[in-house]
Scaffold this motif. Sequence first.
Motif, PDB file in Angstrom:
ATOM      1  N   ASP A 138      39.810  52.941  39.545  1.00  0.00           N
ATOM      2  CA  ASP A 138      38.659  52.299  38.912  1.00  0.00           C
ATOM      3  C   ASP A 138      39.095  51.784  37.539  1.00  0.00           C
ATOM      4  O   ASP A 138      39.575  52.547  36.702  1.00  0.00           O
ATOM      5  CB  ASP A 138      37.531  53.318  38.769  1.00  0.00           C
ATOM      6  N   ALA A 165      36.921  49.887  35.575  1.00  0.00           N
ATOM      7  CA  ALA A 165      35.721  49.561  34.790  1.00  0.00           C
ATOM      8  C   ALA A 165      35.846  50.144  33.385  1.00  0.00           C
ATOM      9  O   ALA A 165      36.173  51.322  33.208  1.00  0.00           O
ATOM     10  CB  ALA A 165      34.473  50.106  35.484  1.00  0.00           C
ATOM     11  N   GLY A 166      35.629  49.288  32.379  1.00  0.00           N
ATOM     12  CA  GLY A 166      35.679  49.717  30.992  1.00  0.00           C
ATOM     13  C   GLY A 166      37.076  49.977  30.449  1.00  0.00           C
ATOM     14  O   GLY A 166      37.212  50.486  29.340  1.00  0.00           O
ATOM     15  N   ARG A 167      38.098  49.623  31.210  1.00  0.00           N
ATOM     16  CA  ARG A 167      39.492  49.913  30.820  1.00  0.00           C
ATOM     17  C   ARG A 167      40.213  48.650  30.351  1.00  0.00           C
ATOM     18  O   ARG A 167      39.896  47.542  30.768  1.00  0.00           O
ATOM     19  CB  ARG A 167      40.273  50.482  32.021  1.00  0.00           C
ATOM     20  N   ARG A 226      38.187  40.729  37.151  1.00  0.00           N
ATOM     21  CA  ARG A 226      37.012  40.553  36.281  1.00  0.00           C
ATOM     22  C   ARG A 226      35.752  41.118  36.935  1.00  0.00           C
ATOM     23  O   ARG A 226      34.898  41.689  36.255  1.00  0.00           O
ATOM     24  CB  ARG A 226      36.787  39.080  35.975  1.00  0.00           C
ATOM     25  N   LEU A 263      35.489  43.652  38.598  1.00  0.00           N
ATOM     26  CA  LEU A 263      35.512  45.117  38.522  1.00  0.00           C
ATOM     27  C   LEU A 263      35.162  45.625  37.119  1.00  0.00           C
ATOM     28  O   LEU A 263      35.215  46.811  36.856  1.00  0.00           O
ATOM     29  CB  LEU A 263      36.885  45.640  38.964  1.00  0.00           C
ATOM     30  N   LYS A 264      34.822  44.704  36.221  1.00  0.00           N
ATOM     31  CA  LYS A 264      34.299  44.979  34.884  1.00  0.00           C
ATOM     32  C   LYS A 264      35.223  45.792  33.969  1.00  0.00           C
ATOM     33  O   LYS A 264      34.788  46.770  33.338  1.00  0.00           O
ATOM     34  CB  LYS A 264      32.922  45.626  34.977  1.00  0.00           C
ATOM     35  N   PRO A 265      36.483  45.379  33.838  1.00  0.00           N
ATOM     36  CA  PRO A 265      37.342  46.052  32.860  1.00  0.00           C
ATOM     37  C   PRO A 265      36.936  45.667  31.447  1.00  0.00           C
ATOM     38  O   PRO A 265      36.258  44.660  31.237  1.00  0.00           O
ATOM     39  CB  PRO A 265      38.735  45.501  33.191  1.00  0.00           C
ATOM     40  N   LYS A 266      37.352  46.459  30.468  1.00  0.00           N
ATOM     41  CA  LYS A 266      37.106  46.128  29.063  1.00  0.00           C
ATOM     42  C   LYS A 266      37.864  44.858  28.700  1.00  0.00           C
ATOM     43  O   LYS A 266      37.326  43.973  28.027  1.00  0.00           O
ATOM     44  CB  LYS A 266      37.557  47.288  28.174  1.00  0.00           C
TER      45      LYS A 266
END
Length: 179
Positions: free
Chosen positions: A92, A94-96, A119, A121-124
């Motif tokens: 995962d 996300a946020g990374r 994108r 997958l919502k990474p930082k």
Amino acid sequence: MKVKVDDLEFEKMISFEAIEKRTAELGAILTEQYQDSLPVFLGVLNGCFVFMADLVKQVPVPCQIAFMKLSSYRGGLESTREIIEELDLKIDIAGRDVILVEDIVDTGNTLRYLVDKLRALKPKSIKVCALLYKPDAMEHEIPEMQYIGFEIENKFVVGYGLDYKEQGRNLKDIYQLVK
């Protein structure tokens, strides 16, 4: 020095020593920029494996390592432009902070596809670190390309993880096709 890979001849383009030096420089930049993060180094197999192994050894910050496998060449000298996902991401993000590690960026078709997929997958953040970049072959604007080892001419290359018909990846130096 020339080498033969399968049925083609190649000549040295970039020495292992130059690759080592540039990889250390990239590692220092990444260390500074990600010292307060737990970045994910995401390698695109198979070509990135040599570069990524050497690169992450130059980045002494805590990190995670993951791989994906995409293909568009399938043994030829030019991209088929059809991208096949052979191994999907297993963690995962996300946020990374994600550092996408590529052996080479030429047309940018595969990279554009992959960045768009990640994108979702919502990474930082997503930044690309490519050993080689062929600006004359580029067909897409990819602002995520932040770290580049070497800009090269639009020539077919092998060695240091890059292949021709799945051969030549084990060569220490990078070689260009002799025409």
